[in-house]
Structures are given as structure tokens and as C-alpha cells.
Design a protein around this motif. Structure first.
Motif, short mmCIF file in Angstrom:
data_model
loop_
_atom_site.label_atom_id
_atom_site.label_comp_id
_atom_site.label_asym_id
_atom_site.label_seq_id
_atom_site.Cartn_x
_atom_site.Cartn_y
_atom_site.Cartn_z
N GLU A 79 -8.41 -18.95 -17.74
CA GLU A 79 -9.48 -19.95 -17.67
C GLU A 79 -9.13 -21.09 -16.72
O GLU A 79 -9.98 -21.59 -15.99
CB GLU A 79 -9.77 -20.51 -19.07
N GLU A 80 -7.87 -21.48 -16.70
CA GLU A 80 -7.43 -22.58 -15.83
C GLU A 80 -7.30 -22.14 -14.37
O GLU A 80 -7.23 -22.98 -13.47
CB GLU A 80 -6.09 -23.13 -16.32
N ASN A 81 -7.25 -20.82 -14.14
CA ASN A 81 -7.06 -20.30 -12.78
C ASN A 81 -8.18 -19.34 -12.39
O ASN A 81 -7.96 -18.41 -11.60
CB ASN A 81 -5.71 -19.60 -12.68
N GLN A 82 -9.38 -19.58 -12.88
CA GLN A 82 -10.49 -18.66 -12.63
C GLN A 82 -10.79 -18.51 -11.14
O GLN A 82 -11.11 -17.41 -10.67
CB GLN A 82 -11.75 -19.12 -13.37
N ASP A 83 -10.70 -19.60 -10.39
CA ASP A 83 -10.99 -19.51 -8.95
C ASP A 83 -10.00 -18.59 -8.24
O ASP A 83 -10.37 -17.85 -7.33
CB ASP A 83 -10.95 -20.90 -8.32
N LEU A 84 -8.74 -18.63 -8.66
CA LEU A 84 -7.72 -17.76 -8.07
C LEU A 84 -8.02 -16.29 -8.39
O LEU A 84 -7.93 -15.41 -7.52
CB LEU A 84 -6.33 -18.16 -8.58
N PHE A 85 -8.38 -16.03 -9.64
CA PHE A 85 -8.74 -14.66 -10.02
C PHE A 85 -9.98 -14.21 -9.24
O PHE A 85 -10.04 -13.07 -8.77
CB PHE A 85 -9.01 -14.58 -11.53
N LEU A 86 -10.95 -15.09 -9.11
CA LEU A 86 -12.19 -14.74 -8.44
C LEU A 86 -11.94 -14.42 -6.97
O LEU A 86 -12.42 -13.40 -6.45
CB LEU A 86 -13.17 -15.92 -8.58
N THR A 87 -11.18 -15.27 -6.30
CA THR A 87 -10.87 -15.05 -4.89
C THR A 87 -10.11 -13.73 -4.69
O THR A 87 -10.41 -12.96 -3.77
CB THR A 87 -10.03 -16.21 -4.34
#
Length: 477
Positions: A79-87
Motif C-alpha cells: 500500500e505504501e509503495n503502490q506507485d512502484l508496483f504500478l510502474t
């Protein structure tokens, strides 16, 4: 999107390691090199297994609370790193940004469910005195971890399918060695980082990146491996099964999913559901709608609306929020789909829309009048192609739907409850979706198929059942 080349490490028993020999990871949209990952050797696998044996003993001794805490920490980290997972997911896979957002959300849900199901691994008391002469015995059965598990995952859902292996394995007290697809290893490595950062003991998890031809046999044949969970193609699954010897095996091997549309169906619901189900993730979806059988009274109208709705599909850059569909995973796959469609056309099939390739992109395609024995009807397309045919009645639809070697999920659209139940009871599929396309799943439901579609069931609580053994305990008083 990531525009810089990166060297990634793989995880061997909690240690991030590099290797001189590497595998290149490309963005399917433009064939840009985005990363390399180590190409593991047999020695790497041997080390992962050696440490995994220790990890299985550590895992077995973890309390339910400890396992739940680790999994809840993983949820927080994602949840805290969603943007990293998404990218990461958008870069390495075929997923558009909207599809990737949904997959990250589902990954979080899968790990959450795993944490919750860890507290629900129950046994049951056994009335031993039911048999004469055993009045002085009492006992129960309990569920225990299988030990060391090997998981092998495909490219099409490179994050959530990995979560469906790792989450239940940790929840049920096992150690696990994961081999992700060489096309999409980055999401798996990132999820492994989430586990490592969340307090998982090192020995309990390895993520081995490498060629199946080089390391696959060692992974599946080693006697210390007590279970193999595999998601992929039938031929690969058959090969694993023949080599694995005496182990627990769970396999999801794809499908050739049908939908039946009766004349009393909610027309717009059926059209919209089938377009979404056929072309989600560029059709690279084991649940994707491949064959549609439509009652002849509404066939012409349905055909027109389906083609119209398909024409509105926007095929474009994965990063554009307005894109409905991105590329296939590589040009080889796009060419394979192109050849299948061209072969069907040469045999008399009519292409109503689509049927064109541009590099890794293949346009959403609707076919009709396809010979029933053609490969594109009988086998899994795994691309953005759907076949529509008229039927006289439900019985003909069921007969045609069942006339393939696969049986993962099917759909039927009707307002008649008797027809719905008749389809439920006669379609030879692991799941029958009423007034939904075959492309429906939640992460807690039992998921798996009949015939060539596989063995066993996934869905977090059901995967946990697969990943545990039953132990009987009896006291003689």
C-alpha cells in the motif's frame, strides 16, 4: 515509465544476488530494454532448496500470529509503495495503466485474505467410539504444512498470480521457491522485497529467475520439494507432472472459455460483458471469452452490437488512461495469433472486425463461420480474438461449449432460472457464471478447472487446503 536500464538481483534464501549470465526484460509496447535479471544455474537452485529445507522447519514453528503479522506487514508495504508496483507492472507486462491498477489492488486483497485465512486453518474432533471396541479412544485431525513448495508462474498476471502462491504458502506455514516467467520477473521480485522487508525469515523464500530449460527439471524433481503449484500451458504442465514423482501437485493450465447467450438475456449486459471478457489484457487471460454461442433469434442483432462495441475499443499506449487494450507480451505471440486468424480465414472463417497486427499489437478481433474442428476453436487462443456462432437452443449451446478438451470457466446469459440451473448442472467447467462472462473471479473463491484445464483449486482458502496435509491424532485412555 522507467526509461533507464537496470540490473536486478534475484532472491536466494533471503539474499539478493547477481550473476554474470543474465536475462533481458523488455517493455512489450516498444521493445525497450528495461532491466536484466540473473539467469540462475542449477547450483543456485540447489542452494535455494538446501536453504528452503531449513526454511520449512522455521516456517512450521511460526505461530499463527507471527504468520498473520508478516502478511499484514506485506499489505502495508504494498500500500505504501503502490506507485512502484504500478510502474513495474505496466513496464514489463501487457497491462494498461487501468488494468495494472486493478491487479495491484487485487494483489493487496489476496495478501489480506491470506492473513485472515491463517487463523482459519482448523481441524476437527473424531468420534473414535463409533466403532465397537474403541470406547476408550478420543482424538482429532489437524492441518500441517506440506513443507517446501515450488511455485511456477506465467507472464499474464505477473503480480497477483504470484501473490496467490506466496500468500497462502506463508499463511499455512510453508517455505516456498518461486520461479516467475522470464518475460515478467520484475513484479515478482518486487513482491519478494515486500515479504523480506516485512519480517519473513530469510530461508522461507527464494525467487529464482532463469530459463525453465536449464533449471526447471531440478526444481520439479528434487525429493525435498513436497508440492508443485504451477500456472501455465497444458504441455508444460504435462511435462512437469511426468517428472515430479510423488509430490502434491496443483495446476491451472488454461482454457478455451465459452459463453452462451439466450434470447431472453439482458442484451446490453451480455454484449458489454463479452467485449470486456474477450479483450481484457489483450486476451492473454485464462478466463478470457473465446467462444460465444448465441440463440439464433438474436444472433444478427447481437453480432452487430458486438462488432460496434468492439470498434469503440481504444488500442494504444499502456500509460494512457483512455487505452482499453495494450500489446501482447512479445511479437512472437502477436505473430502466433495472426497466423491462427489467417489460417481460420483460409478455411472459410469471416473476420467481422480486427484481424490486423502492428508489431506486438493485435487489434480486437471477432470471427464467425469458423470450422468447428479448427485449432482456433478447439485450443486456447490466448490473444484478443473471440468467435461467435448461432445456436438453435440451449441444448446445442451446451453441447458445443462442452466439445473441447478444456474446462476452466463458462458463462451463460439468461433471465430464465430453469435454463440457468440446467446450464450449471451440465456445463463441464470448474466455474459457471450466470449473467456474467467466463472472465469473473474473486480471490477468495475456489478457482480451477476440469479436463485439460488442471488439477486442484486455487483461491486463497482453497490453496491453503492444497498446501497442507491432514494429520490424525488419537489418544487411547
Amino acid at each position: 515509465m522507467i526509461n533507464t536500464y537496470e540490473n536486478k538481483k534475484m532472491l536466494v534464501a533471503g539474499n539478493w544476488v547477481e550473476r554474470e549470465k543474465t536475462i533481458k526484460v523488455f517493455n512489450p509496447e516498444n521493445q525497450e530494454l528495461i532491466a536484466t535479471v540473473p539467469s540462475a544455474s542449477k547450483e543456485d537452485v540447489a542452494l535455494a532448496i538446501e536453504e528452503g529445507i531449513k526454511g520449512a522447519e522455521i516456517a512450521r514453528k511460526l505461530s499463527t500470529n507471527e504468520r498473520m503479522t508478516i502478511l499484514n506487514n506485506v499489505v502495508k508495504w504494498i500500500e505504501e509503495n503502490q506507485d512502484l508496483f504500478l510502474t513495474t507492472l505496466v513496464n514489463e507486462s501487457s497491462k494498461t495503466i487501468r488494468e495494472a491498477k486493478k491487479e495491484v489492488k487485487r494483489c493487496i486483497e489476496t495478501i489480506k485474505i491470506s492473513a485472515e485465512e491463517a487463523r482459519r486453518i482448523h481441524g476437527k474432533t473424531i468420534p473414535f467410539d463409533q466403532m465397537e471396541g474403541n470406547e476408550n479412544r478420543l482424538g482429532y485431525y489437524m492441518k500441517v504444512p506440506v513443507g517446501l513448495i515450488v511455485a511456477i508462474t506465467p507472464f499474464n498476471d505477473p503480480l497477483n498470480l504470484v501473490a496467490h502462491k506466496l500468500g497462502p504458502a506463508i499463511a499455512s506455514g510453508n517455505a516456498i521457491i518461486l520461479k516467475p516467467s522470464s518475460e515478467t520477473p520484475l513484479s515478482a521480485l518486487l513482491l519478494a522485497r515486500a515479504f523480506k522487508e516485512s519480517g519473513l525469515p530469510n530461508e522461507m523464500l527464494s525467487v529464482i529467475t532463469g530459463s525453465s530449460r536449464e533449471i526447471g527439471e531440478v526444481l520439479v524433481t528434487h525429493e525435498a520439494i513436497r508440492m508443485i503449484t504451477f500456472t501455465g500451458g497444458y504441455e508444460a504442465g504435462e511435462d512437469i507432472f511426468s517428472k515430479a514423482k510423488v509430490k502434491k501437485i496443483s495446476m491451472e493450465l488454461g482454457s478455451n472459455s465459452p459463453c452462451i447467450v439466450l434470447k431472453d438475456a439482458d442484451f446490453n449486459l451480455a454484449v458489454n460483458s463479452i467485449v470486456s471478457g474477450a479483450f481484457w489484457a489483450a486476451g492473454q487471460n485464462c478466463l478470457g471469452v473465446q467462444r460465444v454461442y448465441i440463440e439464433e433469434d438474436i444472433f444478427d442483432k447481437f453480432k452487430h452490437e458486438l462488432v460496434l462495441k468492439t470498434s469503440f475499443m481504444k488500442v494504444g499506449s499502456k500509460l494512457e488512461e483512455t487505452s482499453d487494450m495494450g500489446p501482447l507480451i512479445n511479437e512472437k505471440e502477436a505473430i502466433r495469433v495472426e497466423r491462427l486468424v489467417e489460417s481460420a480465414k483460409e478455411c472459410g472463417a469471416e473476420c467481422l472486425i480486427g484481424g490486423k497486427r502492428n508489431g506486438t499489437y493485435y487489434l480486437p478481433t471477432v470471427l464467425t463461420n469458423v470450422p468447428p474442428d479448427h485449432e482456433i476453436v478447439t485450443q486456447e487462443i490466448f490473444g484478443p480474438v473471440v468467435i461467435i456462432e448461432p445456436i438453435i437452443n440451449l441444448e446445442e449451446g451446451i453441447e458445443k461449449a462442452n466439445n473441447v478438451s478444456y474446462g476452466l470457466q463458462a458463462g451463460i446469459f439468461t433471465k430464465n432460472i430453469e435454463n440457468a440451473f440446467h446450464a450449471v448442472n451440465t456445463l463441464n467447467y470448474g466455474g459457471v457464471m450466470v449473467n456474467d462472462s467466463s472472465d469473473f473471479r474473486i480471490d477468495a473463491m475456489p478457482f480451477g478447472g476440469m479436463k485439460k484445464s488442471g488439477i486442484g483449486r486455487e483461491g486463497v482458502p482453497f490453496t491453503i487446503e492444497e498446501m497442507t496435509e491432514t494429520r490424525v491424532v488419537c489418544f487411547k485412555i
